[in-house]
Design an enzyme around this catalytic site. Structure first.
Site, PDB file in Angstrom:
ATOM      1  N   TYR A  99      29.290   7.367  28.105  1.00 17.83           N
ATOM      2  CA  TYR A  99      28.592   6.737  29.229  1.00 17.83           C
ATOM      3  C   TYR A  99      28.034   7.797  30.181  1.00 17.83           C
ATOM      4  O   TYR A  99      26.910   7.694  30.650  1.00 17.83           O
ATOM      5  CB  TYR A  99      29.561   5.807  29.971  1.00 17.83           C
ATOM      6  CG  TYR A  99      28.883   4.972  31.045  1.00 17.83           C
ATOM      7  CD1 TYR A  99      28.395   3.702  30.759  1.00 17.83           C
ATOM      8  CD2 TYR A  99      28.729   5.465  32.346  1.00 17.83           C
ATOM      9  CE1 TYR A  99      27.759   2.941  31.729  1.00 17.83           C
ATOM     10  CE2 TYR A  99      28.093   4.709  33.327  1.00 17.83           C
ATOM     11  CZ  TYR A  99      27.620   3.443  33.013  1.00 17.83           C
ATOM     12  OH  TYR A  99      26.991   2.693  33.973  1.00 17.83           O
ATOM     13  N   PHE A 143      -3.246   3.573  34.861  1.00 13.52           N
ATOM     14  CA  PHE A 143      -2.962   2.667  33.738  1.00 13.52           C
ATOM     15  C   PHE A 143      -2.509   1.303  34.297  1.00 13.52           C
ATOM     16  O   PHE A 143      -1.971   1.234  35.399  1.00 13.52           O
ATOM     17  CB  PHE A 143      -1.877   3.294  32.853  1.00 13.52           C
ATOM     18  CG  PHE A 143      -1.511   2.431  31.686  1.00 13.52           C
ATOM     19  CD1 PHE A 143      -2.426   2.205  30.665  1.00 13.52           C
ATOM     20  CD2 PHE A 143      -0.269   1.819  31.608  1.00 13.52           C
ATOM     21  CE1 PHE A 143      -2.096   1.386  29.599  1.00 13.52           C
ATOM     22  CE2 PHE A 143       0.062   1.004  30.533  1.00 13.52           C
ATOM     23  CZ  PHE A 143      -0.858   0.793  29.531  1.00 13.52           C
ATOM     24  N   ASP A 144      -2.706   0.225  33.527  1.00 14.74           N
ATOM     25  CA  ASP A 144      -2.417  -1.154  33.987  1.00 14.74           C
ATOM     26  C   ASP A 144      -1.035  -1.348  34.618  1.00 14.74           C
ATOM     27  O   ASP A 144      -0.907  -1.934  35.680  1.00 14.74           O
ATOM     28  CB  ASP A 144      -2.424  -2.178  32.842  1.00 14.74           C
ATOM     29  CG  ASP A 144      -3.522  -2.004  31.852  1.00 14.74           C
ATOM     30  OD1 ASP A 144      -4.142  -0.934  31.810  1.00 14.74           O
ATOM     31  OD2 ASP A 144      -3.743  -2.951  31.098  1.00 14.74           O
ATOM     32  N   ASP A 191       1.161  11.234  35.545  1.00 13.01           N
ATOM     33  CA  ASP A 191       1.517  10.208  34.583  1.00 13.01           C
ATOM     34  C   ASP A 191       1.287  10.887  33.241  1.00 13.01           C
ATOM     35  O   ASP A 191       0.145  11.041  32.789  1.00 13.01           O
ATOM     36  CB  ASP A 191       0.614   8.976  34.775  1.00 13.01           C
ATOM     37  CG  ASP A 191       0.937   7.883  33.756  1.00 13.01           C
ATOM     38  OD1 ASP A 191       1.663   8.174  32.788  1.00 13.01           O
ATOM     39  OD2 ASP A 191       0.451   6.759  33.924  1.00 13.01           O
ATOM     40  N   ALA A 232       2.214  10.533  29.930  1.00 11.07           N
ATOM     41  CA  ALA A 232       2.443   9.937  28.606  1.00 11.07           C
ATOM     42  C   ALA A 232       1.823  10.759  27.468  1.00 11.07           C
ATOM     43  O   ALA A 232       2.420  10.924  26.404  1.00 11.07           O
ATOM     44  CB  ALA A 232       1.900   8.507  28.593  1.00 11.07           C
ATOM     45  N   LYS A 250       4.746   7.849  23.576  1.00 14.01           N
ATOM     46  CA  LYS A 250       3.513   8.507  23.120  1.00 14.01           C
ATOM     47  C   LYS A 250       3.866   9.940  22.698  1.00 14.01           C
ATOM     48  O   LYS A 250       4.329  10.154  21.603  1.00 14.01           O
ATOM     49  CB  LYS A 250       2.452   8.493  24.231  1.00 14.01           C
ATOM     50  CG  LYS A 250       1.827   7.124  24.465  1.00 14.01           C
ATOM     51  CD  LYS A 250       2.638   6.285  25.386  1.00 14.01           C
ATOM     52  CE  LYS A 250       1.934   5.008  25.791  1.00 14.01           C
ATOM     53  NZ  LYS A 250       2.834   4.144  26.572  1.00 14.01           N
ATOM     54  N   HIS A 289      -4.591 -11.957  27.927  1.00 11.57           N
ATOM     55  CA  HIS A 289      -4.862 -11.502  26.556  1.00 11.57           C
ATOM     56  C   HIS A 289      -3.645 -11.587  25.637  1.00 11.57           C
ATOM     57  O   HIS A 289      -3.788 -11.759  24.449  1.00 11.57           O
ATOM     58  CB  HIS A 289      -5.456 -10.088  26.543  1.00 11.57           C
ATOM     59  CG  HIS A 289      -4.623  -9.070  27.256  1.00 11.57           C
ATOM     60  ND1 HIS A 289      -4.494  -9.029  28.623  1.00 11.57           N
ATOM     61  CD2 HIS A 289      -3.870  -8.046  26.796  1.00 11.57           C
ATOM     62  CE1 HIS A 289      -3.716  -8.028  28.958  1.00 11.57           C
ATOM     63  NE2 HIS A 289      -3.318  -7.416  27.869  1.00 11.57           N
TER      64      HIS A 289
HETATM   65  C1  LIG Z   1      -0.994   6.348  30.745  1.00  5.29           C
HETATM   66  C2  LIG Z   1       0.151   5.387  30.624  1.00  5.29           C
HETATM   67  N1  LIG Z   1       1.038   5.285  31.608  1.00  5.29           N
HETATM   68  C3  LIG Z   1       2.090   4.445  31.548  1.00  5.29           C
HETATM   69  C4  LIG Z   1       2.286   3.633  30.448  1.00  5.29           C
HETATM   70  C5  LIG Z   1       3.451   2.671  30.430  1.00  5.29           C
HETATM   71  O1  LIG Z   1       4.428   3.107  29.561  1.00  5.29           O
HETATM   72  P1  LIG Z   1       5.422   2.109  28.773  1.00  5.29           P
HETATM   73  O2  LIG Z   1       4.573   1.298  27.833  1.00  5.29           O
HETATM   74  O3  LIG Z   1       6.359   3.028  28.080  1.00  5.29           O
HETATM   75  O4  LIG Z   1       6.105   1.266  29.784  1.00  5.29           O
HETATM   76  C6  LIG Z   1       1.382   3.703  29.379  1.00  5.29           C
HETATM   77  C7  LIG Z   1       1.563   2.835  28.201  1.00  5.29           C
HETATM   78  O5  LIG Z   1       0.698   2.631  27.381  1.00  5.29           O
HETATM   79  C8  LIG Z   1       0.289   4.602  29.473  1.00  5.29           C
HETATM   80  O6  LIG Z   1      -0.634   4.709  28.491  1.00  5.29           O
END
Ligand SMILES: Cc1ncc(COP(=O)(O)O)c(C=O)c1O
Length: 458
Positions: free
Chosen positions: A72, A124-125, A215, A217, A258, A450
């Site tokens: 843990y 990102f969204d 960010d 990724a 990623k 979507h």
């Molecule tokens: C640039 C970017 N930031 C954040 C995220 C969010 O990450 P997660 O899908 O692991 O929650 C993504 C996911 O596609 C992303 O492409």
């Protein structure tokens, strides 16, 4: 002598794919209400829905899975991840999370308050959603070239320094808790940010006393583009470039699905102890204890190995050259794609591909369904369906671009699969004039439609 590129690995395990018939696919997509998210994976031959969490792990990663320490607190697997992240990024403090949006949730809980502005390059969204949930305001400061798919610019993810400085000048310092730089910029089509731009953004942030976060990724793919396109970095290793990139920031948010080369996981890494101490509270409340944060020990081990593998030049060369190979084949066939080709995906331009289908009948979605129907290939619509309705008027929003994204998973498909995709697209392109009608919506939720929208063929 320059040798041609090739994958720096060979295949040890394979997974069988089912080759369905046209009749089966027509039945399945109708049952799925023409929504590709509702298909079952065995119904898909080549799955290009996303590059997130869909990559293949190496034998070294699987070996580390077996060695995973599931204590843990204070596990060896956490130590391994901590040491790897520190060596690659230079950041002192690490908080594991279950995935990227977990990291966003934790960090923004301590940094972003109502009315705050978070400037960046096309967030990102989920990042945008986490800022907006806290009643903050994401501000897009990307260069104008990023919005024109026909102009070439080597670093379309770059921030426009004038736009950024304007935000700094027009708002009180305490209203801007951070700047967020997404590398590579997913929303702009996997477009990189140059080291020069990172350095300039960092200097501007320092001048105004505002922290800079990444960010990250697809940080390794960003470093590859810096090496290839920024002359001063051509002889540097990817790891040296990565270390320099992160040296200009105060911390990073990571979706490990990623460039972590794992199927699940994420983390926050920070320079500063103060911010770390604040973040550990929401981290424990929402994610888990500080040495696992939503990940199993074995997953942290596999991630540590994955981060090292993803920052090797030969791996990146074969990964990104494969994406570009598909893009160039399509361009040779005159299939309209967004340019320049980014790091992780190809974007088909449905406005140029099927202008004969009225926009109101969702042309990008129609193209995505056709690609599945003809070849069993699953992409994703980034167009009017994803744009949702206007929250006030409830009218459909029609964005300037109607795209179908084909995201390429890491180390999963061969170039022959890419040839298959190109040839299926050519077949559809050659008969595109016959496409006259699209789809109408029969069910949709109020937002993020979507994922669950249901459609009917017109
Ligand atoms: C640039 C970017 N930031 C954040 C995220 C969010 O990450 P997660 O899908 O692991 O929650 C993504 C996911 O596609 C992303 O492409």
């Amino acid at each position: 002598m320059k040798l041609p590129y090739a994958e720096p690995y060979k295949i040890k395990t394979v997974e069988k794919l089912y080759r369905s018939t046209l009749e089966e696919r027509e039945k399945w997509i109708k049952e799925a209400k023409y929504n590709l998210f509702k298909l079952k994976s065995y119904q898909v031959f080549i799955d290009l829905l996303t590059d997130s969490g869909t990559g293949a792990m190496s034998d070294e990663q699987w070996a580390e899975m077996m060695r995973g320490d599931e204590a843990y607190a204070g596990s060896r697997s956490f130590e391994l991840l901590y040491n790897t992240v520190k060596r690659l990024t230079g950041y002192e403090y690490l908080i594991p999370t279950h995935q990227g949006r977990g990291a966003e949730h934790v960090l923004f809980s301590v940094l972003v308050n109502e009315g705050d502005l978070v400037p960046g390059n096309m967030h990102f969204d989920t990042t945008k959603a986490h800022i907006e949930v806290r009643k903050g305001i994401p501000v897009d400061c990307t260069i104008d070239e990023a919005y024109d798919t026909s102009v070439y610019h080597p670093f379309k993810g770059n921030v426009d320094l004038n736009k950024l400085e304007k935000v700094f000048k027009e708002n009180p310092r305490e209203k801007i808790p951070l700047v967020l730089l997404t590398v590579t910029c997913n929303t702009a089509g996997g477009q990189p940010v140059s080291m020069e731009n990172i350095r300039q953004v960092s200097a501007l942030c320092k001048k105004y006393g505002i922290p800079l976060y990444f960010d990250a990724a697809r940080f390794a793919e960003n470093a590859y583009f810096i090496k290839k396109r920024e002359h001063a970095y051509k002889d540097k290793t990817i790891k040296e470039i990565v270390r320099e990139m992160f040296s200009y920031g105060d911390g990073m948010l990571m979706s490990a699905k990623k460039d972590g080369l794992v199927n699940i996981g994420g983390f926050i890494a920070l320079k500063d102890r103060e911010t770390y101490r604040k973040a550990i509270v929401p981290a424990i409340v929402y994610e888990g204890y500080l040495t696992y944060g939503g990940m199993a020990g074995r997953d942290m081990g596999a991630l540590a190995v994955g981060l090292d593998e993803a920052t090797e030049f030969d791996y990146l060369e074969s990964r990104i050259r494969q994406v570009h190979y598909l893009g160039l084949r399509l361009m040779e066939m005159e299939v309209p794609v967004q340019q320049p080709i980014g790091g992780h995906a190809i974007y088909l331009d449905a406005n140029r591909f099927v202008p004969t289908i009225p926009r109101e009948q969702f042309r990008a979605q129609s193209l995505a369904v056709e690609l599945y129907r003809v070849g069993g290939i699953r992409g994703v619509e980034i167009g009017a369906i994803m744009a949702d309705r206007d929250p006030v008027t409830r009218e459909n929003r029609f964005p300037k671009l109607e795209l179908v994204r084909l995201a390429i998973p890491r180390r999963v498909y061969t170039d022959n699969h890419m040839n298959y995709v190109a040839e299926v697209l050519k077949m559809i392109y050659d008969t595109r004039h016959e496409a006259k009608t699209g789809y109408r919506i029969v069910y949709e939720p109020p937002i993020l439609r979507h994922f669950s929208v249901e459609l009917e063929k017109i």
